[in-house]
Design a protein around this motif. Structure first.
Motif, PDB file in Angstrom:
ATOM      1  N   ILE A 175      68.339  16.715 -23.467  1.00 61.91           N
ATOM      2  CA  ILE A 175      69.393  17.654 -23.082  1.00 61.91           C
ATOM      3  C   ILE A 175      69.407  18.808 -24.086  1.00 61.91           C
ATOM      4  O   ILE A 175      69.436  18.591 -25.293  1.00 61.91           O
ATOM      5  N   GLY A 176      69.360  20.027 -23.570  1.00 63.47           N
ATOM      6  CA  GLY A 176      69.346  21.199 -24.443  1.00 63.47           C
ATOM      7  C   GLY A 176      67.975  21.780 -24.680  1.00 63.47           C
ATOM      8  O   GLY A 176      67.851  22.841 -25.302  1.00 63.47           O
ATOM      9  N   GLY A 180      75.217  18.357 -24.908  1.00 61.23           N
ATOM     10  CA  GLY A 180      75.044  19.525 -24.057  1.00 61.23           C
ATOM     11  C   GLY A 180      76.350  20.112 -23.537  1.00 61.23           C
ATOM     12  O   GLY A 180      77.440  19.589 -23.791  1.00 61.23           O
ATOM     13  N   PRO A 181      76.245  21.209 -22.797  1.00 59.76           N
ATOM     14  CA  PRO A 181      77.431  21.888 -22.267  1.00 59.76           C
ATOM     15  C   PRO A 181      78.272  20.999 -21.351  1.00 59.76           C
ATOM     16  O   PRO A 181      79.487  21.157 -21.265  1.00 59.76           O
ATOM     17  N   SER A 205      68.236  22.935 -28.413  1.00 59.06           N
ATOM     18  CA  SER A 205      69.498  22.871 -29.144  1.00 59.06           C
ATOM     19  C   SER A 205      70.257  21.626 -28.721  1.00 59.06           C
ATOM     20  O   SER A 205      70.407  21.349 -27.529  1.00 59.06           O
ATOM     21  N   ALA A 206      70.744  20.873 -29.691  1.00 61.57           N
ATOM     22  CA  ALA A 206      71.482  19.643 -29.407  1.00 61.57           C
ATOM     23  C   ALA A 206      72.967  19.896 -29.191  1.00 61.57           C
ATOM     24  O   ALA A 206      73.707  18.963 -28.860  1.00 61.57           O
ATOM     25  N   GLY A 207      73.426  21.128 -29.355  1.00 62.38           N
ATOM     26  CA  GLY A 207      74.846  21.431 -29.271  1.00 62.38           C
ATOM     27  C   GLY A 207      75.278  21.939 -27.914  1.00 62.38           C
ATOM     28  O   GLY A 207      74.504  21.985 -26.955  1.00 62.38           O
ATOM     29  N   ARG A 208      76.532  22.372 -27.849  1.00 63.07           N
ATOM     30  CA  ARG A 208      77.091  22.883 -26.598  1.00 63.07           C
ATOM     31  C   ARG A 208      76.569  24.265 -26.265  1.00 63.07           C
ATOM     32  O   ARG A 208      76.604  24.702 -25.124  1.00 63.07           O
ATOM     33  N   THR A 220      72.648  23.181 -34.738  1.00 63.44           N
ATOM     34  CA  THR A 220      72.252  22.104 -33.827  1.00 63.44           C
ATOM     35  C   THR A 220      70.841  22.306 -33.285  1.00 63.44           C
ATOM     36  O   THR A 220      70.396  21.534 -32.438  1.00 63.44           O
ATOM     37  N   TRP A 221      70.137  23.337 -33.734  1.00 68.56           N
ATOM     38  CA  TRP A 221      68.785  23.591 -33.245  1.00 68.56           C
ATOM     39  C   TRP A 221      67.834  22.477 -33.662  1.00 68.56           C
ATOM     40  O   TRP A 221      67.915  21.958 -34.786  1.00 68.56           O
TER      41      TRP A 221
END
Length: 278
Positions: free
Chosen positions: A49-50, A159-160, A257-260, A267-268
């Motif tokens: 995800i991401g 993810g988002p 990216s592991a973030g939102r 989070t990259w």
């Protein structure tokens, strides 16, 4: 007066520049590459995800599915390939068509919803495909599977869409280690890739499916967390995927990216930049 004329001419030139840029971008996206964000975990650990990648539309030629689609629910935007090129839909053919190979990771339009999905090509036209006790059989022959350690991730929203992973060692609490058994699967043409196991699910045992001419059988690498061709369209799955619904092949991860948001630089996942997809 001359000043006003010059100003209006400058605005017109700016508008023309924007229009030309949009046209060029539209042609580029239609004919060559389409950006694609990985929204779910159905292809772990091949794709996370991401992950952000470009889909190569030149791989298999062009059909109605090559036209861009834009889906941004937050702003109520939902433009599908059908809205733009629906008049080309229905004959299950392609222009300058090339055939997907077994093991290719491809993006395709869901046959009923029109949403973009990404899975691995498992069954070709004329193949029989079946799952027995979680083991894949192609044309009545079991594929080769070897243990390959454990896939580990933190149990947290990803993810988002803030999706939480499924764990073989679950249930686990927020922030705990979530694990899945990992295996290397080798398809009949020699293509090897990782698959994950979470537990016993009803998709681990399926009936024999014969792939019709002009269709393909797609399966996610995260076998117990993937809606794919093992589930018929009438019960909410993907079913067989028409040749014309294929958008293109995914060859390389460009960014991850592991973030939102991709703006959260902390989070990259720099180790996944420009990583080849196998």
């Amino acid at each position: 007066m001359a000043s006003e004329t010059k100003k209006s001419g400058g605005v017109l030139e700016t508008i023309k520049t924007v229009v030309y840029a949009l046209l060029i971008a539209g042609v580029f996206r239609t004919l060559f590459f389409q950006p694609f964000w990985i929204p779910s975990g159905s292809m772990k650990d091949t794709l996370l995800i991401g992950d952000f990648l470009f889909v190569n539309k030149m791989s298999y030629g062009y059909s109605y599915a090559s036209c861009p689609s834009i889906y941004i629910p937050r702003f109520g935007i939902d433009i599908s390939a059908d809205d733009i090129c629906g008049f080309l839909d229905g004959d299950n053919t392609r222009i300058l068509g090339g055939q997907p190979e077994r093991g290719d990771v491809v993006v395709f339009r869901h046959p009923t919803t029109g949403r973009d999905f990404i899975k691995r090509v498992i069954g070709l036209p004329g193949d029989t495909v079946q799952m027995k006790n979680g083991l894949l059989y192609i044309n009545d022959v079991a594929v080769k599977v070897e243990p390959n350690g454990t896939f580990e991730e933190i149990y947290e929203a990803q993810g988002p869409q803030r999706l939480t992973p499924k764990c073989e060692n679950g249930p686990v609490g927020e922030g705990a280690l979530c694990t899945k058994s990992r295996f290397t699967e080798t398809l009949p043409n020699g293509v090897s890739h990782d698959i994950l196991n979470i537990g016993t699910t009803w998709t681990d045992n399926t009936r024999v499916e014969t792939v019709p001419e002009g269709y393909y059988f797609m399966v996610g690498d995260n076998r117990d967390n993937s809606s794919d061709s093992r589930v018929a369209q009438r019960v909410g799955g993907v079913g067989f995927v028409p040749y014309e619904n294929i958008v293109g092949r995914a060859d390389r991860i460009m960014f991850s990216s592991a973030g939102r948001s991709m703006l959260f630089f902390w989070t990259w996942r720099s180790d996944r930049f420009f990583k080849a997809i196998e």
